[in-house]
Design an enzyme around this catalytic site. Sequence first.
Site, PDB file in Angstrom:
ATOM      1  CG  ASP A  38      -2.195   0.700   1.100  1.00 59.98           C
ATOM      2  OD1 ASP A  38      -3.367   0.150   1.031  1.00 59.98           O
ATOM      3  OD2 ASP A  38      -2.167   2.179   0.732  1.00 59.98           O
ATOM      4  CE1 TYR A 156     -14.251   3.229  -7.336  1.00 59.72           C
ATOM      5  CE2 TYR A 156     -16.289   2.749  -7.836  1.00 59.72           C
ATOM      6  CZ  TYR A 156     -15.203   2.699  -7.291  1.00 59.72           C
ATOM      7  OH  TYR A 156     -15.122   1.435  -6.418  1.00 59.72           O
ATOM      8  CE  LYS A 160     -12.853   0.036  -8.347  1.00 59.75           C
ATOM      9  NZ  LYS A 160     -11.697  -0.525  -7.877  1.00 59.75           N
TER      10      LYS A 160
END
Length: 254
Positions: A38, A156, A160
């Site tokens: 991360d 988004y 996606k």
Amino acid sequence: MNGPEADRVVLVTGGAGGIGSAVCRRLADHRTTLAVADRDVESAREIALEVRSAGGRAEPFGCDLSRPEEVEALVACVVERFGALHGLCTVAGSIRRGDITELTPADWRATFEDNLDSVFLTCRAAIPQLAKEGGGSIVTIASGWGLRAGRRAAAYCAAKAGVVMLTQAMALDHASAGIRANCVAPGDVRTSMLEREAHQLGRPVAEFYEEAADRPLGRVGEPREIADAVSFLLGEKSSFVTGAVLTVDGGGTL
Ligand SMILES: NC(=O)c1ccc[n+]([C@@H]2O[C@H](COP(=O)([O-])OP(=O)(O)OC[C@H]3O[C@@H](n4cnc5c(N)ncnc54)[C@H](O)[C@@H]3O)[C@@H](O)[C@H]2O)c1
């Protein structure tokens, strides 16, 4: 993945976040060795420590997954540290709410970098390593909004949808190397991402949650419910499943 899950090494991107940390906890139950990657390295460290103090094996890795050279180095470090890579779960992602007149070109780029470039780069670096082990399993995290559009989330939704198609393209291209690639498409899940969305839209968090619960099962999801789907698709119980998109959204896309 082939063989007993206890001997497997799995890289989880976005492993410090709400869903990513639940995936790490879930896989640790199977005594899988975890590489927790991360850009929030402090939180990744905390998750790895938690897994280790429960008797598991985990190592944190700080990485901006949108940067090709960092991702190459990440995968090389994981293989050097653990000797192999058998599975990959790409959870990292971020959202910027807005229709396309509200989003700036920088919003668009950052959304694509975090959600789609990160998947491309991580899978690109990991696939040769999985192939070396005779195959492996990839699980990507898309969204219900990668299958059906949602309001004021244009970048988004587009990114996606790209994750869904990229996963299916990889399933086709790498099946002959023994690599399966599947996608989980969550609906609203109780993590800090949902709270950030409420703030971005200038909405009270409680009211936002109430609206998000308006779906057939009448509630938002919990991170562990996404982790259960990931665990199934990563492991041997799904050995004949590839190119699948599993919606885990309480019926939200029906
Ligand atoms: N929470 C939801 O309602 C929901 C619904 C559908 C899909 N998803 C997807 O699930 C995934 C996890 O979301 P979450 O709710 O746990 O959010 P989260 O914000 O808690 O976790 C996302 C993690 O990804 C990391 N990350 C993002 N971009 C990165 C980058 N470029 N490099 C390194 N790390 C990066 C963040 O630091 C964070 O730790 C995301 O892909 C998200 O789009 C979430």
